[in-house]
Write a protein that holds these residues in place. Structure first.
Motif, PDB file in Angstrom:
ATOM      1  N   THR A   1       0.842  -1.197   0.000  1.00 31.07           N
ATOM      2  CA  THR A   1       0.000   0.000   0.000  1.00 31.07           C
ATOM      3  C   THR A   1       0.876   1.245   0.000  1.00 31.07           C
ATOM      4  O   THR A   1       2.024   1.215   0.448  1.00 31.07           O
ATOM      5  CB  THR A   1      -0.928   0.064   1.231  1.00 31.07           C
ATOM      6  OG1 THR A   1      -0.144   0.033   2.413  1.00 31.07           O
ATOM      7  CG2 THR A   1      -1.924  -1.068   1.242  1.00 31.07           C
ATOM      8  N   ASP A   2       0.296   2.324  -0.495  1.00 31.12           N
ATOM      9  CA  ASP A   2       0.986   3.609  -0.436  1.00 31.12           C
ATOM     10  C   ASP A   2       0.500   4.376   0.800  1.00 31.12           C
ATOM     11  O   ASP A   2      -0.327   3.874   1.572  1.00 31.12           O
ATOM     12  CB  ASP A   2       0.785   4.415  -1.721  1.00 31.12           C
ATOM     13  CG  ASP A   2      -0.646   4.861  -1.956  1.00 31.12           C
ATOM     14  OD1 ASP A   2      -1.520   4.640  -1.085  1.00 31.12           O
ATOM     15  OD2 ASP A   2      -0.910   5.447  -3.020  1.00 31.12           O
ATOM     16  N   ALA A   3       1.004   5.577   0.990  1.00 31.97           N
ATOM     17  CA  ALA A   3       0.640   6.384   2.153  1.00 31.97           C
ATOM     18  C   ALA A   3      -0.855   6.718   2.187  1.00 31.97           C
ATOM     19  O   ALA A   3      -1.415   6.952   3.253  1.00 31.97           O
ATOM     20  CB  ALA A   3       1.459   7.673   2.175  1.00 31.97           C
TER      21      ALA A   3
ATOM     22  N   TRP B   1      -3.657   0.057  -2.858  1.00 26.82           N
ATOM     23  CA  TRP B   1      -2.839  -1.139  -3.052  1.00 26.82           C
ATOM     24  C   TRP B   1      -2.221  -1.159  -4.452  1.00 26.82           C
ATOM     25  O   TRP B   1      -2.875  -0.796  -5.427  1.00 26.82           O
ATOM     26  CB  TRP B   1      -3.685  -2.386  -2.865  1.00 26.82           C
ATOM     27  CG  TRP B   1      -4.065  -2.603  -1.440  1.00 26.82           C
ATOM     28  CD1 TRP B   1      -5.157  -2.097  -0.800  1.00 26.82           C
ATOM     29  CD2 TRP B   1      -3.350  -3.366  -0.485  1.00 26.82           C
ATOM     30  NE1 TRP B   1      -5.160  -2.507   0.501  1.00 26.82           N
ATOM     31  CE2 TRP B   1      -4.060  -3.289   0.728  1.00 26.82           C
ATOM     32  CE3 TRP B   1      -2.173  -4.109  -0.527  1.00 26.82           C
ATOM     33  CZ2 TRP B   1      -3.640  -3.935   1.881  1.00 26.82           C
ATOM     34  CZ3 TRP B   1      -1.755  -4.758   0.626  1.00 26.82           C
ATOM     35  CH2 TRP B   1      -2.484  -4.661   1.811  1.00 26.82           C
ATOM     36  N   TYR B   2      -0.971  -1.627  -4.536  1.00 20.90           N
ATOM     37  CA  TYR B   2      -0.226  -1.724  -5.785  1.00 20.90           C
ATOM     38  C   TYR B   2       0.496  -3.069  -5.845  1.00 20.90           C
ATOM     39  O   TYR B   2       0.722  -3.701  -4.825  1.00 20.90           O
ATOM     40  CB  TYR B   2       0.841  -0.618  -5.864  1.00 20.90           C
ATOM     41  CG  TYR B   2       0.274   0.765  -5.951  1.00 20.90           C
ATOM     42  CD1 TYR B   2       0.091   1.371  -7.185  1.00 20.90           C
ATOM     43  CD2 TYR B   2      -0.081   1.468  -4.811  1.00 20.90           C
ATOM     44  CE1 TYR B   2      -0.436   2.654  -7.270  1.00 20.90           C
ATOM     45  CE2 TYR B   2      -0.608   2.749  -4.886  1.00 20.90           C
ATOM     46  CZ  TYR B   2      -0.780   3.332  -6.122  1.00 20.90           C
ATOM     47  OH  TYR B   2      -1.301   4.588  -6.217  1.00 20.90           O
TER      48      TYR B   2
ATOM     49  N   GLY C   1      -3.491   2.553  -8.410  1.00 25.65           N
ATOM     50  CA  GLY C   1      -3.746   1.892  -7.141  1.00 25.65           C
ATOM     51  C   GLY C   1      -5.154   1.327  -7.067  1.00 25.65           C
ATOM     52  O   GLY C   1      -6.054   1.753  -7.795  1.00 25.65           O
TER      53      GLY C   1
ATOM     54  N   GLU D   1       4.622  -3.390 -13.489  1.00 23.99           N
ATOM     55  CA  GLU D   1       4.004  -2.744 -12.342  1.00 23.99           C
ATOM     56  C   GLU D   1       2.592  -2.323 -12.724  1.00 23.99           C
ATOM     57  O   GLU D   1       2.295  -2.105 -13.891  1.00 23.99           O
ATOM     58  CB  GLU D   1       4.812  -1.536 -11.877  1.00 23.99           C
ATOM     59  CG  GLU D   1       4.878  -0.412 -12.886  1.00 23.99           C
ATOM     60  CD  GLU D   1       5.714   0.756 -12.404  1.00 23.99           C
ATOM     61  OE1 GLU D   1       5.726   1.039 -11.195  1.00 23.99           O
ATOM     62  OE2 GLU D   1       6.366   1.375 -13.258  1.00 23.99           O
TER      63      GLU D   1
ATOM     64  N   GLN E   1       1.754  -5.967   5.154  1.00 26.83           N
ATOM     65  CA  GLN E   1       1.256  -5.704   3.809  1.00 26.83           C
ATOM     66  C   GLN E   1       0.691  -6.970   3.169  1.00 26.83           C
ATOM     67  O   GLN E   1       0.412  -6.987   1.990  1.00 26.83           O
ATOM     68  CB  GLN E   1       2.365  -5.127   2.927  1.00 26.83           C
ATOM     69  CG  GLN E   1       2.905  -3.823   3.429  1.00 26.83           C
ATOM     70  CD  GLN E   1       1.890  -2.692   3.350  1.00 26.83           C
ATOM     71  OE1 GLN E   1       0.895  -2.777   2.635  1.00 26.83           O
ATOM     72  NE2 GLN E   1       2.113  -1.638   4.070  1.00 26.83           N
TER      73      GLN E   1
ATOM     74  N   CYS F   1      -6.452  -5.610  -5.998  1.00 30.12           N
ATOM     75  CA  CYS F   1      -5.057  -5.552  -6.445  1.00 30.12           C
ATOM     76  C   CYS F   1      -4.558  -6.946  -6.829  1.00 30.12           C
ATOM     77  O   CYS F   1      -3.961  -7.136  -7.887  1.00 30.12           O
ATOM     78  CB  CYS F   1      -4.196  -4.952  -5.340  1.00 30.12           C
ATOM     79  SG  CYS F   1      -2.456  -4.780  -5.771  1.00 30.12           S
TER      80      CYS F   1
END
Length: 65
Positions: free
Chosen positions: A7-9, A13-14, A31, A27, A57, A38
Motif C-alpha cells: 500500500t501507499d501512504a 494497493w499496488y 492503485g 508494475e 502488507q 489488487c
C-alpha cells in the motif's frame, strides 16, 4: 522473480513484479482500493499466489491467495 504487493501512504494497493536482481519487470498503472482487487489484477498479469513484502502488507495471508 518476485511479486511485491503493498500500500501507499494514501492506503491504495499496488503490485510490482521484480527480477531476481530487483529490476522492475512489470508494475500496475494505478492503485486499488482493496487488496483483493489488487491481487485480482496481478493475477491477470501472471501472479500465482506468492509475493514478498512486509508482514503488515499481506505476507501473513499468502496461503489465502
Amino acid at each position: 522473480m518476485g511479486w511485491m504487493i503493498f500500500t501507499d501512504a494514501g492506503g491504495l494497493w499496488y503490485w510490482e513484479l521484480l527480477s531476481d536482481n530487483s529490476d522492475m519487470i512489470l508494475e500496475c498503472t494505478h492503485g486499488f482500493p482493496t487488496r483483493e482487487r489488487c491481487v485480482a489484477n496481478a493475477r491477470e498479469h501472471g501472479f500465482a499466489g506468492q509475493h514478498s513484502g512486509p508482514i503488515d502488507q499481506g505476507d501473513a495471508h499468502d496461503q489465502e491467495w
